[in-house]
Write an enzyme that holds these catalytic residues in place. Structure first.
Site, short mmCIF file in Angstrom:
data_model
loop_
_atom_site.label_atom_id
_atom_site.label_comp_id
_atom_site.label_asym_id
_atom_site.label_seq_id
_atom_site.Cartn_x
_atom_site.Cartn_y
_atom_site.Cartn_z
N ARG A 51 58.04 3.91 -6.34
CA ARG A 51 58.69 5.22 -6.55
C ARG A 51 59.96 4.95 -7.33
O ARG A 51 61.02 4.76 -6.76
CB ARG A 51 58.99 5.90 -5.21
CG ARG A 51 57.73 6.35 -4.50
CD ARG A 51 58.03 6.92 -3.15
NE ARG A 51 58.66 8.23 -3.20
CZ ARG A 51 59.18 8.84 -2.13
NH1 ARG A 51 59.14 8.25 -0.96
NH2 ARG A 51 59.72 10.03 -2.23
N PRO A 52 59.83 4.94 -8.65
CA PRO A 52 60.96 4.53 -9.48
C PRO A 52 62.13 5.52 -9.46
O PRO A 52 61.98 6.64 -8.98
CB PRO A 52 60.35 4.46 -10.89
CG PRO A 52 59.14 5.30 -10.85
CD PRO A 52 58.65 5.32 -9.44
N VAL A 53 63.29 5.08 -9.96
CA VAL A 53 64.45 5.97 -10.08
C VAL A 53 64.91 6.04 -11.54
O VAL A 53 66.05 6.38 -11.82
CB VAL A 53 65.63 5.51 -9.18
CG1 VAL A 53 65.33 5.78 -7.71
CG2 VAL A 53 65.96 4.04 -9.40
N ASP A 54 63.98 5.73 -12.45
CA ASP A 54 64.36 5.68 -13.87
C ASP A 54 64.87 7.03 -14.39
O ASP A 54 65.77 7.08 -15.23
CB ASP A 54 63.18 5.18 -14.72
CG ASP A 54 61.89 5.93 -14.45
OD1 ASP A 54 61.67 6.36 -13.30
OD2 ASP A 54 61.09 6.11 -15.39
N ARG A 84 61.35 10.23 11.68
CA ARG A 84 62.19 10.36 10.48
C ARG A 84 62.22 11.81 10.01
O ARG A 84 63.21 12.25 9.42
CB ARG A 84 61.64 9.50 9.33
CG ARG A 84 61.86 8.01 9.51
CD ARG A 84 61.50 7.28 8.25
NE ARG A 84 62.19 7.84 7.08
CZ ARG A 84 61.90 7.58 5.83
NH1 ARG A 84 60.90 6.77 5.54
NH2 ARG A 84 62.58 8.13 4.84
N LYS A 112 64.58 18.76 6.49
CA LYS A 112 65.05 17.40 6.20
C LYS A 112 65.42 17.24 4.73
O LYS A 112 66.48 16.74 4.39
CB LYS A 112 63.95 16.39 6.56
CG LYS A 112 64.22 14.99 6.04
CD LYS A 112 63.12 14.03 6.40
CE LYS A 112 62.07 13.86 5.32
NZ LYS A 112 62.52 13.11 4.14
N ASN A 113 64.52 17.69 3.86
CA ASN A 113 64.74 17.44 2.43
C ASN A 113 65.84 18.33 1.85
O ASN A 113 66.23 18.15 0.69
CB ASN A 113 63.44 17.61 1.64
CG ASN A 113 62.48 16.46 1.91
OD1 ASN A 113 62.84 15.48 2.56
ND2 ASN A 113 61.25 16.59 1.42
N CYS A 131 57.59 2.02 -1.64
CA CYS A 131 57.39 2.56 -0.30
C CYS A 131 55.91 2.49 0.02
O CYS A 131 55.13 1.98 -0.77
CB CYS A 131 57.93 3.97 -0.19
SG CYS A 131 56.88 5.20 -0.89
N ARG A 177 64.85 6.33 1.19
CA ARG A 177 65.02 6.45 -0.25
C ARG A 177 66.05 7.51 -0.65
O ARG A 177 66.76 7.37 -1.64
CB ARG A 177 63.66 6.85 -0.80
CG ARG A 177 63.25 6.20 -2.02
CD ARG A 177 61.94 6.83 -2.41
NE ARG A 177 62.12 7.57 -3.63
CZ ARG A 177 62.18 7.01 -4.81
NH1 ARG A 177 62.04 5.71 -4.94
NH2 ARG A 177 62.37 7.73 -5.89
N ASP A 224 53.77 16.82 0.24
CA ASP A 224 54.15 16.49 1.61
C ASP A 224 53.24 17.15 2.66
O ASP A 224 53.41 16.90 3.85
CB ASP A 224 55.61 16.90 1.88
CG ASP A 224 56.59 15.93 1.25
OD1 ASP A 224 56.15 14.87 0.78
OD2 ASP A 224 57.80 16.22 1.23
C1 UD1 Z 1 61.12 14.31 -2.84
C2 UD1 Z 1 60.93 14.49 -1.34
C3 UD1 Z 1 59.57 13.98 -0.92
C4 UD1 Z 1 58.48 14.65 -1.75
C5 UD1 Z 1 58.76 14.54 -3.24
C6 UD1 Z 1 57.80 15.34 -4.09
C7 UD1 Z 1 63.17 14.30 -0.49
C8 UD1 Z 1 64.17 13.52 0.29
N1 UD1 Z 1 61.97 13.75 -0.66
O1 UD1 Z 1 61.04 12.92 -3.12
O2 UD1 Z 1 59.40 14.29 0.46
O3 UD1 Z 1 57.23 14.05 -1.47
O4 UD1 Z 1 60.08 15.01 -3.52
O5 UD1 Z 1 57.86 16.68 -3.76
O6 UD1 Z 1 63.44 15.41 -0.90
N2 UD1 Z 1 59.52 9.80 -10.55
C9 UD1 Z 1 59.67 8.83 -11.51
N3 UD1 Z 1 60.94 8.39 -11.78
C10 UD1 Z 1 62.04 8.86 -11.12
C11 UD1 Z 1 61.87 9.84 -10.12
C12 UD1 Z 1 60.59 10.29 -9.86
O7 UD1 Z 1 58.71 8.40 -12.14
O8 UD1 Z 1 63.16 8.41 -11.41
C13 UD1 Z 1 58.18 10.33 -10.26
C14 UD1 Z 1 57.69 9.97 -8.86
O9 UD1 Z 1 57.11 8.70 -8.81
C15 UD1 Z 1 56.72 11.09 -8.58
C16 UD1 Z 1 57.36 12.28 -9.28
O10 UD1 Z 1 58.26 11.74 -10.25
O11 UD1 Z 1 55.47 10.83 -9.16
C17 UD1 Z 1 58.10 13.23 -8.37
O12 UD1 Z 1 58.96 12.52 -7.52
P1 UD1 Z 1 60.33 13.14 -6.97
O13 UD1 Z 1 60.25 14.62 -7.09
O14 UD1 Z 1 61.46 12.46 -7.64
O15 UD1 Z 1 60.31 12.73 -5.44
P2 UD1 Z 1 61.55 12.38 -4.54
O16 UD1 Z 1 62.75 13.14 -4.96
O17 UD1 Z 1 61.65 10.92 -4.40
#
Ligand code: UD1
Length: 416
Positions: free
Chosen positions: A121-124, A395, A22-23, A116, A92, A303
């Site tokens: 789960r920020p996107v900063d 999902r 999936k990922n 979530c 997301r 995961d």
């Molecule tokens: C992806 C996976 C999810 C998995 C996660 C960690 C997909 C679709 N999803 O999620 O299944 O659990 O990786 O392996 O591939 N963070 C920030 N700011 C940001 C982005 C991330 O603070 O802009 C933090 C997150 O809160 C978290 C860490 O960085 O603590 C890692 O998150 P991230 O690797 O980005 O997870 P996803 O890509 O959302």
């Protein structure tokens, strides 16, 4: 809404083929937006999330065929740049379309995903990366509006390694002018595959699998035909079920993506045999308690944290499970307790005191992996468990009850 019913403690035997990841497929589908032509993806898992991404790409104007686990995505007809809240809030990973849209069309409008089940789960990191490439980012009406006449390569250093931000910035940087260097990039196999596929499409990315990626921008990408890597999280989930309940072989998977998971399962007393792309796991005597700490790849995946807690619920002692990626990702704990597990929480650490027996009960799934942990726990529990809200499991797990039934589990789906 459907629920899953499981009568536990059947022995699991036989072999099943694992699905595509999936990922991995979600960012690959987003990458098809970069191409003025048809991207063909094989071994696509037929999941709720895949279907959500299909809908999103169609909204953006892509023409899509999805048959027999093969997706054909025609990016030449893409003519819209907005990813609506209705879809982004349910998945997301929809945020992955931002990078490709911005790179190809110079603008994108994508709903902010929001939180979530396991907290914010920020996107900063994504947004900071796009800004470093020269994009103007604004937040209006809950949407991120990004624009840039031409993205310009730059150095992007992530404070914390992020799968999503790495994928998004890579997809933007491939069409940028000049060179982008991403430091502390994610090294997850799904990101490596994304980079490999982008290179097949004509990108110039080096450093694959390391934490520094170098991306030399090109003017355009060409269509590619690819096969999705096996789902290491699905495999890990089944491995734990097998280690607790019998002897099963998981076919067509990738043992190299599961190093520490296989080690930990062996430490629990189960035996593991690898033969090419197949892994056989066999339960051997009592489950020994084994601690884990989640980490970025090649560490133990967050995961699989929920499933590990379920597995340890029947261990012959106490184990400590720490999640360093998502500190609040423990919604499954209170549900596992309903099945008789003894778990103590201290911040982002679960201390699992193994019990002799779990007992079936009504439980509720809260997210994809939490629901998988409940399925595994129900398989191990005495009597009948009803798991509600199983759209979460749909999902991320393709035909989970068919696969488990095939291995000997008593499991079926009912409408609530
Ligand atoms: C992806 C996976 C999810 C998995 C996660 C960690 C997909 C679709 N999803 O999620 O299944 O659990 O990786 O392996 O591939 N963070 C920030 N700011 C940001 C982005 C991330 O603070 O802009 C933090 C997150 O809160 C978290 C860490 O960085 O603590 C890692 O998150 P991230 O690797 O980005 O997870 P996803 O890509 O959302």
């Amino acid at each position: 809404m459907d629920k899953l019913i499981i009568k536990g403690q059947n022995i699991l035997e036989g072999s099943v083929t694992m699905s595509g990841a999936k990922n991995a497929v979600l960012p690959l589908m987003a990458a098809a937006l970069l191409v003025d032509g048809k991207t063909i993806i094989h071994r696509v898992p037929d999941l709720r999330d895949t279907r959500t991404m299909v809908r999103l790409l169609e909204i953006l104007g892509a023409k899509i065929k999805f048959k027999n686990h093969t997706l054909e995505i025609d990016g030449s007809t893409v003519n819209r740049i907005e990813a609506p809240y209705e879809l982004v809030k349910t998945m997301r990973a929809s945020f992955y379309v931002l990078g490709p849209l911005l790179a190809r069309f110079g603008q994108a409008r994508v709903s902010l995903p929001g939180g979530c089940a396991w907290g914010p789960r920020p996107v900063d990191f994504h947004l900071r990366g796009f800004k470093l490439l020269g994009a103007v980012i604004e937040l209006t009406d809950g949407y991120i509006q990004a624009s840039a006449k031409k993205l310009i390569g730059n150095k992007v250093h992530f404070e914390v390694s992020s799968v999503g931000a790495t994928g998004n910035i890579v997809m933007a940087a491939v069409l940028a002018e000049g060179v982008t260097i991403i430091q502390n990039a994610a090294r997850e196999p799904e990101i490596v595959q994304l980079c490999e596929v982008l290179n097949l499409m004509g990108s110039k990315i080096t450093g694959l699998g390391s934490n520094t990626l170098r991306i030399e921008g090109v003017n355009e990408l060409v269509p590619a035909e690819v096969e999705v890597i096996p789902d290491r999280i699905e495999t890990g989930t089944f491995l734990m079920a097998g280690a607790a309940l019998g002897k099963i072989t998981l076919k067509n998977t990738e043992p190299e993506h599961l190093g520490i998971v296989l080690e930990k399962i062996e430490l629990s007393g189960a035996s593991i045999q690898i033969s090419g792309k197949n892994i056989t796991v066999e339960h051997e005597g009592p489950i020994k308690p084994v601690n884990i700490t989640t980490d970025v790849f090649p560490g133990f995946p967050t995961d699989l944290q929920a499933q590990w807690i379920a597995f340890m619920a029947l261990a012959s002692g106490s184990s400590i499970i720490k999640d360093t990626i998502y500190h609040d990702r423990f919604a499954h704990v209170s549900e596992l307790v309903r099945l008789g597990a003894k778990i103590q929480m201290e911040n982002n650490v679960a201390i699992v005191h193994g019990v002799e027996q779990l007992k079936g009960a009504q439980v509720m799934s809260t997210d994809i992996r939490a629901s998988a942990s409940l399925v595994n726990a129900a398989l191990m529990a005495q009597g009948k468990t009803e798991i509600s809200r199983i759209y979460h499991v749909d999902r991320g797990y393709e035909k989970i009850e068919e696969k488990l039934k095939f291995l000997g589990a008593e499991i079926w789906r009912e409408s609530e």
